[in-house]
Design an enzyme around this catalytic site. Structure first.
Site, PDB file in Angstrom:
ATOM      1  N   GLY A  47       0.901  -1.116  -0.044  1.00  0.00           N
ATOM      2  CA  GLY A  47       0.027   0.194   0.033  1.00  0.00           C
ATOM      3  C   GLY A  47       0.848   1.204  -0.113  1.00  0.00           C
ATOM      4  O   GLY A  47       2.248   1.172   0.334  1.00  0.00           O
ATOM      5  N   GLN A  52       2.999  10.213   1.730  1.00  0.00           N
ATOM      6  CA  GLN A  52       4.350   9.326   1.648  1.00  0.00           C
ATOM      7  C   GLN A  52       5.043   9.701   0.544  1.00  0.00           C
ATOM      8  O   GLN A  52       6.486   9.641   0.622  1.00  0.00           O
ATOM      9  CB  GLN A  52       4.125   7.677   1.892  1.00  0.00           C
ATOM     10  CG  GLN A  52       3.381   7.423   3.011  1.00  0.00           C
ATOM     11  CD  GLN A  52       3.383   5.737   3.002  1.00  0.00           C
ATOM     12  OE1 GLN A  52       2.327   5.484   2.533  1.00  0.00           O
ATOM     13  NE2 GLN A  52       4.460   4.942   3.337  1.00  0.00           N
ATOM     14  N   CYS A  89       6.133  -0.175   7.447  1.00  0.00           N
ATOM     15  CA  CYS A  89       5.900   0.838   6.880  1.00  0.00           C
ATOM     16  C   CYS A  89       6.867   1.359   6.019  1.00  0.00           C
ATOM     17  O   CYS A  89       8.024   1.503   6.386  1.00  0.00           O
ATOM     18  CB  CYS A  89       5.470   2.152   7.638  1.00  0.00           C
ATOM     19  SG  CYS A  89       4.862   3.477   6.876  1.00  0.00           S
ATOM     20  N   LEU A  90       6.613   1.553   4.758  1.00  0.00           N
ATOM     21  CA  LEU A  90       7.945   2.137   3.664  1.00  0.00           C
ATOM     22  C   LEU A  90       8.352   3.492   4.183  1.00  0.00           C
ATOM     23  O   LEU A  90       9.356   3.771   3.880  1.00  0.00           O
ATOM     24  CB  LEU A  90       7.265   2.378   2.404  1.00  0.00           C
ATOM     25  CG  LEU A  90       6.693   0.922   1.686  1.00  0.00           C
ATOM     26  CD1 LEU A  90       5.927   1.271   0.236  1.00  0.00           C
ATOM     27  CD2 LEU A  90       7.942   0.116   1.510  1.00  0.00           C
ATOM     28  N   HIS A 131      -4.307   1.082   7.710  1.00  0.00           N
ATOM     29  CA  HIS A 131      -2.948   1.583   8.045  1.00  0.00           C
ATOM     30  C   HIS A 131      -2.643   2.822   6.961  1.00  0.00           C
ATOM     31  O   HIS A 131      -2.339   3.975   7.262  1.00  0.00           O
ATOM     32  CB  HIS A 131      -1.766   0.818   7.611  1.00  0.00           C
ATOM     33  CG  HIS A 131      -0.414   1.021   7.266  1.00  0.00           C
ATOM     34  ND1 HIS A 131       0.559   0.597   8.121  1.00  0.00           N
ATOM     35  CD2 HIS A 131       0.231   1.811   6.566  1.00  0.00           C
ATOM     36  CE1 HIS A 131       1.845   1.094   7.979  1.00  0.00           C
ATOM     37  NE2 HIS A 131       1.496   1.795   6.854  1.00  0.00           N
ATOM     38  N   GLU A 132      -3.062   2.659   5.734  1.00  0.00           N
ATOM     39  CA  GLU A 132      -3.330   3.743   4.577  1.00  0.00           C
ATOM     40  C   GLU A 132      -4.266   5.171   5.236  1.00  0.00           C
ATOM     41  O   GLU A 132      -3.830   6.118   4.864  1.00  0.00           O
ATOM     42  CB  GLU A 132      -3.601   3.329   3.162  1.00  0.00           C
ATOM     43  CG  GLU A 132      -2.771   2.241   2.906  1.00  0.00           C
ATOM     44  CD  GLU A 132      -1.338   2.237   2.725  1.00  0.00           C
ATOM     45  OE1 GLU A 132      -0.733   3.592   2.852  1.00  0.00           O
ATOM     46  OE2 GLU A 132      -0.520   1.318   3.060  1.00  0.00           O
ATOM     47  N   HIS A 135      -2.567   7.029   7.358  1.00  0.00           N
ATOM     48  CA  HIS A 135      -1.555   7.956   6.808  1.00  0.00           C
ATOM     49  C   HIS A 135      -2.302   9.478   6.677  1.00  0.00           C
ATOM     50  O   HIS A 135      -1.607  10.564   6.497  1.00  0.00           O
ATOM     51  CB  HIS A 135      -0.750   7.346   5.671  1.00  0.00           C
ATOM     52  CG  HIS A 135       0.201   6.662   5.883  1.00  0.00           C
ATOM     53  ND1 HIS A 135       1.385   7.066   6.403  1.00  0.00           N
ATOM     54  CD2 HIS A 135       0.538   5.430   5.494  1.00  0.00           C
ATOM     55  CE1 HIS A 135       2.192   6.147   6.589  1.00  0.00           C
ATOM     56  NE2 HIS A 135       1.765   4.883   6.149  1.00  0.00           N
TER      57      HIS A 135
HETATM   58  O1  GNR Z   1       4.241  -2.369   2.349  1.00  0.00           O
HETATM   59  C1  GNR Z   1       3.640  -2.335   3.418  1.00  0.00           C
HETATM   60  N1  GNR Z   1       3.374  -3.586   4.106  1.00  0.00           N
HETATM   61  C2  GNR Z   1       2.495  -3.618   5.176  1.00  0.00           C
HETATM   62  C3  GNR Z   1       2.505  -4.816   6.272  1.00  0.00           C
HETATM   63  C4  GNR Z   1       1.661  -4.906   7.180  1.00  0.00           C
HETATM   64  C5  GNR Z   1       0.834  -3.937   7.302  1.00  0.00           C
HETATM   65  C6  GNR Z   1       0.675  -2.638   6.745  1.00  0.00           C
HETATM   66  C7  GNR Z   1       1.674  -2.408   5.587  1.00  0.00           C
HETATM   67  S1  GNR Z   1       1.537  -1.206   4.536  1.00  0.00           S
HETATM   68  C8  GNR Z   1       3.305  -1.059   3.909  1.00  0.00           C
HETATM   69  C9  GNR Z   1       3.253   0.053   3.113  1.00  0.00           C
HETATM   70  C10 GNR Z   1       3.069   1.344   3.612  1.00  0.00           C
HETATM   71  O2  GNR Z   1       3.743   2.120   4.410  1.00  0.00           O
HETATM   72  N2  GNR Z   1       1.891   1.906   3.474  1.00  0.00           N
HETATM   73  O3  GNR Z   1       1.702   3.085   4.093  1.00  0.00           O
HETATM   74 NI    NI Z   2       2.700   3.236   5.771  1.00  0.00          NI
END
Ligand code: GNR
Ligand code: NI
Length: 158
Positions: A47, A52, A89-90, A131-132, A135
């Site tokens: 995601g 980001q 998270c990236l 999660h997204e 953000h």
């Molecule tokens: O790549 C991602 N892997 C992930 C793994 C477990 C729960 C959430 C994520 S999201 C993350 C990519 C990211 O930072 N999205 O904002």
């Molecule tokens: Ni993230």
């Protein structure tokens, strides 16, 4: 199509800001969505949210292995259950932590043309949707983290 730079936590306060609703469903939005998908796939993420890549707009892309989902102005309609899972998270590279999230969520959003869409997710998709969406309100998983498991995972891989 282009790969954009992913902003990391601590380097820029943009990740902490609230994103604005999209009102213009124009070519620029299409370019942003295309670039976000390219950037997510190149980084091996499941995601990516627009802040980001330094854009404070309510735009998200997700692919948990079931195809690309593009969400503009997403909102959670309802959620149910609770699960604790490990997230990364990236924007927080190299780290992992456990977070409690709903088990199932239903999200209303718009597509790149402005048409209404709904997405329901369980498991990783539910986690990723939450999660997204966080953000977009300046929230990172580390804010909700129960336990940092980075070192535990490293030990398992030894
Ligand atoms: O790549 C991602 N892997 C992930 C793994 C477990 C729960 C959430 C994520 S999201 C993350 C990519 C990211 O930072 N999205 O904002
Ligand atoms: Ni993230």
């Amino acid at each position: 199509m282009a790969i954009r730079n992913i902003i990391e936590m601590g380097k820029d306060d943009i990740l902490r800001k609230h994103s604005r609703k999209v009102t213009k469903f124009d070519h620029r939005l299409g370019v942003l969505l295309d670039d976000m998908a390219d950037t997510m796939y190149e980084a091996d993420g499941v995601g990516l949210a627009a802040p980001q890549v330094g854009v404070l707009k309510r735009v998200v892309v997700i692919d948990v292995g079931e195809g690309l989902i593009e969400l503009v102005n997403p909102e959670i309609l309802w959620s149910e259950g609770e699960v604790i899972s490990t997230e990364g998270c990236l924007s927080v590279p190299g780290r992992r932590g456990t977070v409690q999230r709903p088990e199932k969520v239903r999200v209303h959003a718009q597509d790149r043309k402005g048409n209404p869409i709904e997405v329901e997710g369980e498991g990783l998709l539910a986690v990723c949707l939450c999660h997204e969406l966080d953000h977009l309100d300046g929230v990172l998983y580390v804010d909700k983290m129960i336990e940092d498991v980075t070192d535990k995972i490293e030990e398992e891989n030894e």
